[in-house]
Design a protein around this motif. Structure first.
Motif, PDB file in Angstrom:
ATOM      1  N   ARG A   1       0.829  -1.210   0.000  1.00 41.68           N
ATOM      2  CA  ARG A   1       0.000   0.000   0.000  1.00 41.68           C
ATOM      3  C   ARG A   1       0.866   1.263   0.000  1.00 41.68           C
ATOM      4  N   THR A   2       1.963   1.242   0.755  1.00 46.35           N
ATOM      5  CA  THR A   2       2.865   2.395   0.767  1.00 46.35           C
ATOM      6  C   THR A   2       3.487   2.607  -0.607  1.00 46.35           C
ATOM      7  N   MET A   3       3.876   1.510  -1.236  1.00 49.22           N
ATOM      8  CA  MET A   3       4.567   1.577  -2.516  1.00 49.22           C
ATOM      9  C   MET A   3       3.644   1.987  -3.665  1.00 49.22           C
ATOM     10  N   CYS A   4       2.400   1.521  -3.640  1.00 50.65           N
ATOM     11  CA  CYS A   4       1.493   1.704  -4.781  1.00 50.65           C
ATOM     12  C   CYS A   4       0.478   2.825  -4.578  1.00 50.65           C
ATOM     13  N   THR A   5       0.625   3.616  -3.524  1.00 50.11           N
ATOM     14  CA  THR A   5      -0.284   4.730  -3.268  1.00 50.11           C
ATOM     15  C   THR A   5       0.389   6.042  -3.653  1.00 50.11           C
ATOM     16  N   ASP A   6      -0.324   6.864  -4.405  1.00 45.53           N
ATOM     17  CA  ASP A   6       0.163   8.203  -4.734  1.00 45.53           C
ATOM     18  C   ASP A   6       0.394   8.946  -3.424  1.00 45.53           C
TER      19      ASP A   6
ATOM     20  N   GLU B   1       1.634  12.872   2.186  1.00 49.09           N
ATOM     21  CA  GLU B   1       0.323  13.098   2.777  1.00 49.09           C
ATOM     22  C   GLU B   1      -0.611  11.892   2.669  1.00 49.09           C
ATOM     23  N   ASN B   2      -0.580  11.180   1.545  1.00 46.13           N
ATOM     24  CA  ASN B   2      -1.569  10.133   1.290  1.00 46.13           C
ATOM     25  C   ASN B   2      -1.163   8.735   1.733  1.00 46.13           C
ATOM     26  N   ASN B   3       0.130   8.503   1.987  1.00 47.62           N
ATOM     27  CA  ASN B   3       0.547   7.131   2.319  1.00 47.62           C
ATOM     28  C   ASN B   3       1.353   7.025   3.606  1.00 47.62           C
ATOM     29  N   GLN B   4       1.373   8.089   4.407  1.00 49.22           N
ATOM     30  CA  GLN B   4       2.149   8.041   5.649  1.00 49.22           C
ATOM     31  C   GLN B   4       1.602   6.996   6.617  1.00 49.22           C
ATOM     32  N   LYS B   5       0.290   6.850   6.653  1.00 47.92           N
ATOM     33  CA  LYS B   5      -0.310   5.840   7.534  1.00 47.92           C
ATOM     34  C   LYS B   5       0.223   4.455   7.201  1.00 47.92           C
ATOM     35  N   TYR B   6       0.276   4.105   5.914  1.00 49.80           N
ATOM     36  CA  TYR B   6       0.726   2.771   5.515  1.00 49.80           C
ATOM     37  C   TYR B   6       2.203   2.563   5.845  1.00 49.80           C
ATOM     38  N   PHE B   7       2.999   3.630   5.725  1.00 50.61           N
ATOM     39  CA  PHE B   7       4.423   3.516   6.058  1.00 50.61           C
ATOM     40  C   PHE B   7       4.611   3.304   7.555  1.00 50.61           C
ATOM     41  N   VAL B   8       3.835   4.005   8.366  1.00 55.58           N
ATOM     42  CA  VAL B   8       3.909   3.822   9.818  1.00 55.58           C
ATOM     43  C   VAL B   8       3.530   2.391  10.178  1.00 55.58           C
TER      44      VAL B   8
ATOM     45  N   ILE C   1      -2.834  13.617  14.424  1.00 53.49           N
ATOM     46  CA  ILE C   1      -2.908  12.151  14.359  1.00 53.49           C
ATOM     47  C   ILE C   1      -4.088  11.718  13.502  1.00 53.49           C
ATOM     48  N   GLN C   2      -5.235  12.384  13.681  1.00 56.64           N
ATOM     49  CA  GLN C   2      -6.424  12.035  12.900  1.00 56.64           C
ATOM     50  C   GLN C   2      -6.237  12.319  11.420  1.00 56.64           C
ATOM     51  N   SER C   3      -5.460  13.346  11.077  1.00 55.00           N
ATOM     52  CA  SER C   3      -5.240  13.662   9.668  1.00 55.00           C
ATOM     53  C   SER C   3      -4.474  12.555   8.954  1.00 55.00           C
ATOM     54  N   VAL C   4      -3.703  11.762   9.713  1.00 58.97           N
ATOM     55  CA  VAL C   4      -2.943  10.656   9.132  1.00 58.97           C
ATOM     56  C   VAL C   4      -3.717   9.341   9.213  1.00 58.97           C
ATOM     57  N   PHE C   5      -4.320   9.065  10.386  1.00 63.26           N
ATOM     58  CA  PHE C   5      -4.949   7.764  10.617  1.00 63.26           C
ATOM     59  C   PHE C   5      -6.469   7.787  10.538  1.00 63.26           C
ATOM     60  N   GLY C   6      -7.078   8.970  10.569  1.00 61.37           N
ATOM     61  CA  GLY C   6      -8.537   9.050  10.606  1.00 61.37           C
ATOM     62  C   GLY C   6      -9.054   8.980  12.032  1.00 61.37           C
ATOM     63  N   ARG C   7     -10.363   8.903  12.162  1.00 60.88           N
ATOM     64  CA  ARG C   7     -10.962   8.785  13.495  1.00 60.88           C
ATOM     65  C   ARG C   7     -10.560   7.478  14.141  1.00 60.88           C
ATOM     66  N   PHE C   8     -10.415   7.521  15.463  1.00 57.13           N
ATOM     67  CA  PHE C   8      -9.912   6.348  16.177  1.00 57.13           C
ATOM     68  C   PHE C   8     -10.831   5.146  15.995  1.00 57.13           C
ATOM     69  N   SER C   9     -10.268   4.052  15.558  1.00 59.24           N
ATOM     70  CA  SER C   9     -10.977   2.790  15.388  1.00 59.24           C
ATOM     71  C   SER C   9      -9.928   1.714  15.148  1.00 59.24           C
ATOM     72  N   LEU C  10     -10.378   0.464  15.007  1.00 57.87           N
ATOM     73  CA  LEU C  10      -9.448  -0.618  14.676  1.00 57.87           C
ATOM     74  C   LEU C  10      -8.832  -0.419  13.296  1.00 57.87           C
ATOM     75  N   GLY C  11      -9.480   0.428  12.480  1.00 61.39           N
ATOM     76  CA  GLY C  11      -8.963   0.725  11.151  1.00 61.39           C
ATOM     77  C   GLY C  11      -7.600   1.389  11.192  1.00 61.39           C
ATOM     78  N   TRP C  12      -7.237   1.967  12.336  1.00 64.64           N
ATOM     79  CA  TRP C  12      -5.897   2.553  12.480  1.00 64.64           C
ATOM     80  C   TRP C  12      -4.817   1.510  12.191  1.00 64.64           C
TER      81      TRP C  12
ATOM     82  N   PHE D   1      -5.764  -1.765   4.968  1.00 67.38           N
ATOM     83  CA  PHE D   1      -6.821  -1.830   3.955  1.00 67.38           C
ATOM     84  C   PHE D   1      -7.853  -0.716   4.111  1.00 67.38           C
ATOM     85  N   THR D   2      -7.698   0.120   5.129  1.00 71.12           N
ATOM     86  CA  THR D   2      -8.575   1.278   5.294  1.00 71.12           C
ATOM     87  C   THR D   2      -7.738   2.536   5.172  1.00 71.12           C
TER      88      THR D   2
END
Length: 289
Positions: free
Chosen positions: A86-91, A156-163, A258-269, A273-274
């Protein structure tokens, strides 16, 4: 449509496919060094899988111990690879290339006489906090750094996947260290034939290489994970921290950052795939003036 706009649309169609593959559906950086690093990363994960499964867990005389650790390790490996892909293939947040035309400037809402920044390398309007990547050959919004191990910029768009990638690699590395030490203890206490199907010299070599690999990646990814979380916490990118840039932007609160990178707190963090809610058009284009 005037001639300038016609030229821009033709150029835009061409650059839209730049750094893309599969008919433009996937982001793909054609960098030899990055591709080699990606293959090496996958090889090392597969090697760890082989040693953990075939040398340690499957021959183990303790079925519950084997099953539990197989589930944990395989799940961690799967999530690590998924996060890597996801990190590699996301703009990462590439700015439209060559968009610094008069018509596009007007469409983006800039007023006459308003100061804008133009990247001389990719001929695009340079948003605030964007930096030009010489490997991707694009300006990347909130660019943190270019990582050859994922063959992409972290932005901006793939930092979550890299983390998540650094988190899961650190997790399975620590798990592999625990299993390796435990395997050495078991083999010393019992006869070697009872703890593995391989010869003692082959087992020692395989385990030692796994320990070296796991220790190296555990330290490296743990440091990278801490650096990324600190940057997100302080609403600063790695480049901004390195250059010690004065914050000209309005910093978000720590929770909002934190929310700007991961979204609202949930298991999706914790799921590769989210993704967080997409930025609005206004947020995407009018970062800087």
């Amino acid at each position: 449509m005037d001639y300038e706009e016609y030229e821009y649309q033709a150029f835009r169609h061409e650059v839209d496919l730049h750094n893309r593959c599969c008919a433009g559906r996937l982001w793909c950086i054609r960098d030899i060094c990055g591709i080699i690093c990606v293959i090496l990363t996958w090889f090392l994960i597969m090697y760890a899988e082989f040693v953990v499964m075939c040398v340690m867990l499957l021959p183990s005389p303790y079925p519950i111990y084997s099953i539990v650790n197989m589930i944990i390790f395989n799940m961690g490996s799967f999530l690590a690879i998924a996060s890597h892909i996801r990190t590699m293939c996301t703009d990462p947040g590439a700015v439209p290339k060559g968009n610094a035309t008069k018509d596009m400037i007007q469409q983006m809402g800039f007023k006459k006489g308003q100061v804008i920044f133009k990247c001389q390398k990719c001929c695009s309007i340079k948003p605030e906090r964007a930096h030009h990547c010489s490997v991707c050959q694009r300006c990347i919004r909130k660019m943190d750094h270019h990582c050859p191990w994922v063959n992409n910029c972290v932005g901006e768009n793939n930092q979550k996947y890299f983390v998540l990638f650094t988190f899961y690699i650190a997790t399975i590395s620590i798990h592999a260290l625990f299993l390796s030490v435990n395997q050495f203890i078991m083999c010393i206490k019992h006869e070697w034939k009872e703890c593995t199907t391989y010869s003692p010299p082959a087992t020692v070599v395989l385990l030692l290489f796994l320990v070296f690999e796991a220790l190296l990646f555990a330290i490296f990814t743990a440091v990278m994970l801490g650096t990324q979380l600190q940057a997100i916490w302080n609403d600063e990118t790695g480049i901004e921290q390195l250059k010690k840039e004065e914050a000209r932007w309005v910093k978000k609160s720590r929770w909002k950052s934190i929310q700007s990178v991961f979204g609202r707190f949930s298991l999706g963090w914790f799921s590769p795939f989210t993704r967080p809610s997409p930025k609005t058009k206004l947020e995407s284009y009018l970062y800087s003036v």
